[in-house]
Motif scaffolding. Sequence first.
Motif, PDB file in Angstrom:
ATOM      1  N   THR A 682       0.837  -1.206   0.000  1.00  0.00           N
ATOM      2  CA  THR A 682       0.000   0.000   0.000  1.00  0.00           C
ATOM      3  C   THR A 682       0.865   1.247   0.000  1.00  0.00           C
ATOM      4  O   THR A 682       0.605   2.209  -0.745  1.00  0.00           O
ATOM      5  CB  THR A 682      -0.938   0.012   1.224  1.00  0.00           C
ATOM      6  OG1 THR A 682      -1.770  -1.146   1.194  1.00  0.00           O
ATOM      7  CG2 THR A 682      -1.814   1.256   1.221  1.00  0.00           C
ATOM      8  N   ILE A 686       0.097   3.463  -3.307  1.00  0.00           N
ATOM      9  CA  ILE A 686      -1.096   4.278  -3.074  1.00  0.00           C
ATOM     10  C   ILE A 686      -1.082   5.578  -3.864  1.00  0.00           C
ATOM     11  O   ILE A 686      -2.136   6.062  -4.300  1.00  0.00           O
ATOM     12  CB  ILE A 686      -1.289   4.549  -1.566  1.00  0.00           C
ATOM     13  CG1 ILE A 686      -2.687   5.116  -1.329  1.00  0.00           C
ATOM     14  CG2 ILE A 686      -0.216   5.486  -1.027  1.00  0.00           C
ATOM     15  CD1 ILE A 686      -3.132   5.071   0.102  1.00  0.00           C
ATOM     16  N   ARG A 691      -6.390   5.839  -3.676  1.00  0.00           N
ATOM     17  CA  ARG A 691      -7.073   5.186  -2.558  1.00  0.00           C
ATOM     18  C   ARG A 691      -8.242   4.339  -3.031  1.00  0.00           C
ATOM     19  O   ARG A 691      -8.471   3.218  -2.575  1.00  0.00           O
ATOM     20  CB  ARG A 691      -7.605   6.226  -1.559  1.00  0.00           C
ATOM     21  CG  ARG A 691      -6.544   6.955  -0.766  1.00  0.00           C
ATOM     22  CD  ARG A 691      -5.866   8.012  -1.589  1.00  0.00           C
ATOM     23  NE  ARG A 691      -5.110   8.970  -0.816  1.00  0.00           N
ATOM     24  CZ  ARG A 691      -3.943   9.456  -1.206  1.00  0.00           C
ATOM     25  NH1 ARG A 691      -3.373   9.044  -2.323  1.00  0.00           N
ATOM     26  NH2 ARG A 691      -3.334  10.355  -0.470  1.00  0.00           N
ATOM     27  N   THR A 743      -6.612   1.775   3.518  1.00  0.00           N
ATOM     28  CA  THR A 743      -7.282   2.931   2.924  1.00  0.00           C
ATOM     29  C   THR A 743      -8.412   3.468   3.801  1.00  0.00           C
ATOM     30  O   THR A 743      -8.667   4.675   3.803  1.00  0.00           O
ATOM     31  CB  THR A 743      -7.835   2.586   1.530  1.00  0.00           C
ATOM     32  OG1 THR A 743      -8.662   1.414   1.623  1.00  0.00           O
ATOM     33  CG2 THR A 743      -6.702   2.346   0.554  1.00  0.00           C
ATOM     34  N   LYS A 824      -6.161  11.518  -4.054  1.00  0.00           N
ATOM     35  CA  LYS A 824      -4.742  11.445  -4.441  1.00  0.00           C
ATOM     36  C   LYS A 824      -4.263  12.762  -5.036  1.00  0.00           C
ATOM     37  O   LYS A 824      -4.885  13.326  -5.929  1.00  0.00           O
ATOM     38  CB  LYS A 824      -4.545  10.315  -5.461  1.00  0.00           C
ATOM     39  CG  LYS A 824      -3.112  10.140  -5.929  1.00  0.00           C
ATOM     40  CD  LYS A 824      -2.989   9.043  -6.970  1.00  0.00           C
ATOM     41  CE  LYS A 824      -3.554   9.491  -8.297  1.00  0.00           C
ATOM     42  NZ  LYS A 824      -3.251   8.552  -9.394  1.00  0.00           N
TER      43      LYS A 824
END
Length: 850
Positions: A682, A686, A691, A743, A824
């Motif tokens: 992750t 990520i 996410r 997340t 993001k």
Amino acid sequence: MATQMRKLTEHTAIPSALSPESTHPQSPQGKKIIMAGSQLNVLVKLDQAKTQWYHFMAIVIAGMGFFTDAYDLFCIALVTKLLGRLYYTDITKPGPGTLPPNVSSAVTGVALCGTLAGQLFFGWLGDKLGRKSVYGFTLILMVVCSIASGLSFGHTPKSVIATLCFFRFWLGFGIGGDYPLSATIMSEYASKKTRGAFIAAVFAMQGFGILFGAIVALVVSAGFRHAYPAPSYAQNPAASLAPQSDYAWRLILMFGTIPAGLTYYWRMKMPETARYTALVARNAKQAAADMSKVLHAEIEERPEVVESQTRAQSSKSWEAMAGGQLNVLSTLDQAKTQWYHFMAIVIAGMGFFTDAYDLFCISLVTKLLGRIYYTDDSKDTPGALPPNVSAAVTGVALCGTLAGQLFFGWLGDKLGRKSVYGFTLILMVVCSVASGLSFGSSAKGVVSTLCFFRFWLGFGIGGDYPLSATIMSEYANKRTRGAFIAAVFAMQGFGILFGAIVALAVSAGFRHAYPAPSYSDNHAASLVPQADYVWRIILMFGTVPAALTYYWRMKMPETARYTALIARNAKQAAADMSKVLHTQIEESADRAETVAVGGESWGLFSRQFLRRHGLHLLATTSTWFLLDIAFYSQNLFQKDIFSKVGWIPPAKTMNALEELYRIARAQALIALCGTIPGYWFTVAFIEIMGRFWIQIMGFAMMTAFMLGLAIPYHHWTTPGHHTGFIVMYGFTFFFANFGPNSTTFIVPAEIYPARLRSTCHGISAAAGKAGAIIGAFGFLYAAQDQHKPEPGYPRGIGIKNALFVLAGTNFLGTIMTLLVPESKGMSLEVISQEVADGDDEEAAYRKSTI
């Protein structure tokens, strides 16, 4: 009055045309207007008000707290002799029993220790949150703990007294809060001519409390004497103490809560004091409105005062910030990754290291606890915790975590992230050590004490969730924010692994030092007495690295976003971040003056919040709830699953320490191969995948692997296929952590406004812990065999069907993820709609929420 006010105005330097500088609350002129109490009409009216009904109501409402304070503090002196007779009498001796000196000191003095702590804490909190906000809580705490003191449990004198002392400490904590709050409220309500008398009248209610305690003791003892007559101790030592006497002291301790409980409604009906509202909250208009109702007189505050205070709190902050971010926040968003980012990850992450260690190490030692405290050597199998005890031991910390997430999440938005951050770590360390020192002469006493300390341990752990996530999200830049928050959360994996390693090392060391046969070879000898130290060492050991980070946690400055957007001190935020980033950050004077909290005109329970973030809150709470049902079911009861599929041999073929060793080895292997890699995948992906897609993928893969375990379940349980089961089981952990377990922690720390960020993260996390509680308490029963459940358990649906249920919850999580926005690469203020920082970012965000 009009003449007096004209004279007052003439002799006061108030500009006729107030400039922005003169009206700002932080400027010298603004302070003169706002802080000079004699200039505010509402305070003049209060000082000159005639004594009337509301004064007497305030005396009674505040005084009933002191009434209960005195009753609870001093009634213990009435029952200590009775406690000595009940729990320490030896009828072979010439005199009745008395409490030993150390026990007597503890029983009578522990509430005073709590009072001292409560006076410091609630006195400070009353100035931060307002008198009324804290006032009702202290009364509830007193009432609840007073009743709990009367219900103190235990089968031995030591456990009863220990429970009584614990509840009386928290009772004293609540009493301590009543001292500064009641006195302050009465002083701020009263007129200047009668203030001293009114405060003295409130304090004088203590005398009635002491008298009432004596009267209650008289009535109760007289009633029991009449109903259960008994000879003197000299005549008949055994018969001189009726068994019903145990109820007498309990009734006396609890009775004083009745009048205090009855005043709770009126305490909550009282408005906030005008002096706090006008001088601290800077809302003279609201203070005037409140006191108009109380005094039954029209009070109007002068327009220039209202205007000067309104400027500091107006909802025009949205327009003020819409032109772009503050320099300090822009600099943070664009900062290159540097040493302080990694320091923040380690400092925040060590809290999560301890969280995971403490939450999951209990699953390593429950089998050992069952052998130590519930073994019957006449049976063919070693002892195990009864169903209700097993559920309580594994689940009670989760209940505390839920409460802590809500409380500390809210407190972090009110007092600041840093102010609360150190306290949660201290609470975790202290309660973790206390869990390992759980005392009692019986199984029930030890387990009860362990559960009590683990609840408060969970309470501290709960605070670490919203605070760590919020602090990391507010420190990080927008390009790497998700990875940094994920890295903090990934420390959970190392905490789980460290727990298994500690259990391996401790059990191996004790196995070598104290060898023992298996249970089937020798029931009694399979459990060495020293095994009682093993589980205690394991529970306490995880506090060491967390305690070492306390100093650094306290050295961290408050986050710039809290300082600038909530505390309204952009200059201080710029100064703090200049030191952290080793670069000069200057904030323009105009923006430093005008910055305020985005959306301050609305709160959590408003239509505006529902319109902007209602679906977001539904998404973050529901997905975390559904995830934790599956995640905690798998984690807390993996030892039971391993036993049922045959990866761990039957308990009777091993001694107690060997069983612990094998369970720890299995958990370490799962953590090393599935849990930890998932977390760090992750961290790595990520900011590439985002996410939303990681969470969708994680839930979908967990569903697939759960079905892969459930559909051919009988195949996996046959000899030769156990390794395949473990591999599949490990993949569910991998995609939980390279997926929604990470997340669901990250997203709530990003998408809410700064002033509600910690609160909303706490609510989302608490929803998750509600799911964890369902998993902890429900899976234990649901996984029982449909035909042959374990002793003490009802029939369940079996592990196969339980895996189908968990697959279903994961599928629902996939559906609810469709409501989760993508954050993001965007600034926190853009995501939370506190500032419009470019059309492209805003459009992208809006598109992601459709």
